[in-house]
Design a protein around this motif. Structure first.
Motif, PDB file in Angstrom:
ATOM      1  N   CYS A 156      36.974  12.852 -12.335  1.00 47.62           N
ATOM      2  CA  CYS A 156      36.580  11.981 -12.907  1.00 47.62           C
ATOM      3  C   CYS A 156      35.225  11.469 -12.477  1.00 47.62           C
ATOM      4  O   CYS A 156      35.245  11.061 -11.176  1.00 47.62           O
ATOM      5  CB  CYS A 156      37.808  10.773 -12.622  1.00 47.62           C
ATOM      6  SG  CYS A 156      37.731   9.201 -13.701  1.00 47.62           S
ATOM      7  N   ASP A 157      34.215  11.205 -13.557  1.00 51.54           N
ATOM      8  CA  ASP A 157      33.094  10.952 -12.951  1.00 51.54           C
ATOM      9  C   ASP A 157      32.599   9.557 -13.438  1.00 51.54           C
ATOM     10  O   ASP A 157      32.924   9.100 -14.634  1.00 51.54           O
ATOM     11  CB  ASP A 157      31.861  12.169 -13.720  1.00 51.54           C
ATOM     12  CG  ASP A 157      32.263  13.338 -13.106  1.00 51.54           C
ATOM     13  OD1 ASP A 157      32.534  13.384 -11.651  1.00 51.54           O
ATOM     14  OD2 ASP A 157      32.324  14.483 -13.678  1.00 51.54           O
ATOM     15  N   VAL A 159      29.873   7.363 -15.120  1.00 50.69           N
ATOM     16  CA  VAL A 159      28.845   7.377 -15.928  1.00 50.69           C
ATOM     17  C   VAL A 159      27.942   6.102 -15.864  1.00 50.69           C
ATOM     18  O   VAL A 159      28.444   4.960 -16.175  1.00 50.69           O
ATOM     19  CB  VAL A 159      29.015   7.713 -17.403  1.00 50.69           C
ATOM     20  CG1 VAL A 159      27.905   7.909 -18.414  1.00 50.69           C
ATOM     21  CG2 VAL A 159      29.915   8.899 -17.315  1.00 50.69           C
ATOM     22  N   TYR A 168      31.212   3.311 -17.755  1.00 55.96           N
ATOM     23  CA  TYR A 168      32.604   3.822 -17.831  1.00 55.96           C
ATOM     24  C   TYR A 168      32.982   5.057 -16.884  1.00 55.96           C
ATOM     25  O   TYR A 168      32.028   5.930 -16.394  1.00 55.96           O
ATOM     26  CB  TYR A 168      32.931   4.180 -19.312  1.00 55.96           C
ATOM     27  CG  TYR A 168      32.047   5.265 -19.876  1.00 55.96           C
ATOM     28  CD1 TYR A 168      32.489   6.643 -19.826  1.00 55.96           C
ATOM     29  CD2 TYR A 168      30.837   4.904 -20.732  1.00 55.96           C
ATOM     30  CE1 TYR A 168      31.645   7.733 -20.314  1.00 55.96           C
ATOM     31  CE2 TYR A 168      30.282   5.777 -21.283  1.00 55.96           C
ATOM     32  CZ  TYR A 168      30.548   7.390 -20.908  1.00 55.96           C
ATOM     33  OH  TYR A 168      29.635   8.175 -21.767  1.00 55.96           O
ATOM     34  N   TYR A 169      34.028   5.548 -16.973  1.00 57.08           N
ATOM     35  CA  TYR A 169      34.533   6.567 -16.120  1.00 57.08           C
ATOM     36  C   TYR A 169      34.586   7.598 -17.102  1.00 57.08           C
ATOM     37  O   TYR A 169      35.189   7.523 -18.334  1.00 57.08           O
ATOM     38  CB  TYR A 169      35.951   6.632 -15.432  1.00 57.08           C
ATOM     39  CG  TYR A 169      35.602   5.667 -13.967  1.00 57.08           C
ATOM     40  CD1 TYR A 169      35.147   6.628 -12.965  1.00 57.08           C
ATOM     41  CD2 TYR A 169      36.102   4.590 -13.847  1.00 57.08           C
ATOM     42  CE1 TYR A 169      35.030   5.981 -11.696  1.00 57.08           C
ATOM     43  CE2 TYR A 169      35.950   3.934 -12.701  1.00 57.08           C
ATOM     44  CZ  TYR A 169      35.420   4.464 -11.644  1.00 57.08           C
ATOM     45  OH  TYR A 169      35.523   3.846 -10.297  1.00 57.08           O
ATOM     46  N   LEU A 170      34.268   9.271 -16.935  1.00 56.64           N
ATOM     47  CA  LEU A 170      34.535  10.311 -17.981  1.00 56.64           C
ATOM     48  C   LEU A 170      35.743  11.140 -17.171  1.00 56.64           C
ATOM     49  O   LEU A 170      35.133  11.794 -15.976  1.00 56.64           O
ATOM     50  CB  LEU A 170      33.344  10.795 -18.155  1.00 56.64           C
ATOM     51  CG  LEU A 170      33.442  11.834 -19.176  1.00 56.64           C
ATOM     52  CD1 LEU A 170      33.854  11.431 -20.590  1.00 56.64           C
ATOM     53  CD2 LEU A 170      32.081  12.610 -19.366  1.00 56.64           C
ATOM     54  N   THR A 172      37.961  14.430 -17.190  1.00 57.67           N
ATOM     55  CA  THR A 172      37.969  15.761 -17.488  1.00 57.67           C
ATOM     56  C   THR A 172      39.207  16.511 -17.240  1.00 57.67           C
ATOM     57  O   THR A 172      39.680  16.408 -16.241  1.00 57.67           O
ATOM     58  CB  THR A 172      36.656  16.626 -17.078  1.00 57.67           C
ATOM     59  OG1 THR A 172      35.413  15.765 -17.347  1.00 57.67           O
ATOM     60  CG2 THR A 172      36.691  18.023 -18.002  1.00 57.67           C
ATOM     61  N   ASN A 188      39.055  14.222 -26.372  1.00 58.98           N
ATOM     62  CA  ASN A 188      37.889  14.622 -27.452  1.00 58.98           C
ATOM     63  C   ASN A 188      37.737  16.447 -27.396  1.00 58.98           C
ATOM     64  O   ASN A 188      38.448  17.193 -26.674  1.00 58.98           O
ATOM     65  CB  ASN A 188      36.554  14.126 -27.140  1.00 58.98           C
ATOM     66  CG  ASN A 188      36.023  14.691 -25.939  1.00 58.98           C
ATOM     67  OD1 ASN A 188      36.478  15.596 -24.910  1.00 58.98           O
ATOM     68  ND2 ASN A 188      35.030  13.644 -25.060  1.00 58.98           N
ATOM     69  N   SER A 190      35.976  18.207 -26.111  1.00 54.22           N
ATOM     70  CA  SER A 190      35.557  18.710 -24.543  1.00 54.22           C
ATOM     71  C   SER A 190      36.733  18.429 -23.543  1.00 54.22           C
ATOM     72  O   SER A 190      36.414  18.586 -22.440  1.00 54.22           O
ATOM     73  CB  SER A 190      34.301  18.062 -24.095  1.00 54.22           C
ATOM     74  OG  SER A 190      32.969  18.447 -24.987  1.00 54.22           O
ATOM     75  N   GLN A 192      37.880  15.883 -22.745  1.00 52.77           N
ATOM     76  CA  GLN A 192      37.607  14.453 -22.031  1.00 52.77           C
ATOM     77  C   GLN A 192      37.861  13.093 -22.430  1.00 52.77           C
ATOM     78  O   GLN A 192      38.246  13.201 -23.592  1.00 52.77           O
ATOM     79  CB  GLN A 192      36.182  14.524 -21.667  1.00 52.77           C
ATOM     80  CG  GLN A 192      35.487  15.598 -21.057  1.00 52.77           C
ATOM     81  CD  GLN A 192      34.051  15.630 -21.053  1.00 52.77           C
ATOM     82  OE1 GLN A 192      33.272  15.507 -21.782  1.00 52.77           O
ATOM     83  NE2 GLN A 192      33.383  16.064 -19.469  1.00 52.77           N
ATOM     84  N   LEU A 193      38.066  12.329 -21.815  1.00 54.65           N
ATOM     85  CA  LEU A 193      38.511  10.796 -22.041  1.00 54.65           C
ATOM     86  C   LEU A 193      37.658   9.780 -21.475  1.00 54.65           C
ATOM     87  O   LEU A 193      37.363   9.899 -20.254  1.00 54.65           O
ATOM     88  CB  LEU A 193      39.934  10.632 -21.764  1.00 54.65           C
ATOM     89  CG  LEU A 193      40.520   9.334 -22.073  1.00 54.65           C
ATOM     90  CD1 LEU A 193      40.570   9.176 -23.683  1.00 54.65           C
ATOM     91  CD2 LEU A 193      41.953   9.205 -21.697  1.00 54.65           C
ATOM     92  N   HIS A 194      37.070   8.923 -22.036  1.00 54.74           N
ATOM     93  CA  HIS A 194      36.301   7.618 -21.622  1.00 54.74           C
ATOM     94  C   HIS A 194      37.420   6.571 -20.919  1.00 54.74           C
ATOM     95  O   HIS A 194      38.318   6.469 -21.660  1.00 54.74           O
ATOM     96  CB  HIS A 194      35.759   7.045 -22.667  1.00 54.74           C
ATOM     97  CG  HIS A 194      34.478   7.859 -23.138  1.00 54.74           C
ATOM     98  ND1 HIS A 194      33.450   7.231 -23.733  1.00 54.74           N
ATOM     99  CD2 HIS A 194      34.068   9.140 -22.763  1.00 54.74           C
ATOM    100  CE1 HIS A 194      32.324   8.357 -23.882  1.00 54.74           C
ATOM    101  NE2 HIS A 194      32.877   9.472 -23.267  1.00 54.74           N
TER     102      HIS A 194
END
Length: 209
Positions: A156-157, A159, A168-170, A172, A188, A190, A192-194
């Motif tokens: 979880c990164d 952004v 927000y956090y991204l 994966t 999505n 990729s 991933q989820l915001h």
């Protein structure tokens, strides 16, 4: 016209043990009456089966200590719903099943609930490298079980803008994530989820692994 009644201290304490959130004594009594009326229904439809992990007695003891549980609801249409139960007011004197039937399982017929599996969520150990609280928070966001998040969550990164303002956090997830889980979480292409900045308030931005 309102009617005033008197109850003993012991009965009042028992009502407090069944309270959910900011329930008033009247609201607790109302839910108990609903429960009695529902249990006395002439409908032949059976109540949902409950499975406690590892067993009911151990589950209650752990819930008293940890106050948070995972409830997996299986629905008549074949779908499921994963709920995190915040039982901050649950006490040794509290009636476990009464709390469930008047809370999470209230109106189970209308919701199409056929069974429920309950397990107490673990607590983090507040040591470097421990991400228990993060995983639980992610599970709450994606509507998966904690086991599923532990298996398919990658990282979880945070952004941020060029000047360091957090957006927000991204989150994966693994490419091996089953399509069913991807759909539930609305990942999505990729995987991933915001996530909102406040989804894990106990986490320091940028300190996830």
């Amino acid at each position: 016209m309102p009617v005033t009644i008197s109850i003993s201290d012991d009965v009042f304490r028992r009502l407090e043990g069944l309270a959910v959130g900011f329930d008033t004594p009247e609201r607790v009594i109302e839910r108990l009456l609903d429960l009695v009326e529902e249990s006395g229904s002439k409908s032949s439809e059976s109540k949902p089966s409950l499975t406690f992990v590892p067993d009911e007695a151990a589950f209650k003891n752990e819930l008293i200590a940890r106050k948070k549980a995972q409830v997996v609801l299986h629905l008549k249409n074949g779908e499921r719903d994963v709920i995190h139960w915040n039982a901050s007011r649950f006490q040794p004197s509290s009636n476990l099943r009464a709390n469930l039937w008047s809370g999470i399982l209230r109106n189970w017929k209308d919701k199409g609930i056929v069974s429920a599996e309950l397990s107490v969520l673990p607590q983090g150990i507040n040591e470097p490298g421990d991400n228990t609280e993060l995983l639980i928070a992610v599970a709450g966001e994606v509507n998966w079980t904690l086991d599923e998040v532990e298996e398919y969550f990658v990282d979880c990164d945070l952004v941020s803008s060029d000047d360091g303002h957090p957006y927000y956090y991204l989150a994966t997830f693994s490419e091996d994530t089953p399509d069913e889980l991807k759909e539930i979480a609305r990942l999505n292409s990729s995987n991933q989820l915001h996530l909102d900045l406040n989804f894990a308030p106990n986490e320091d931005p940028g300190e996830t692994e």
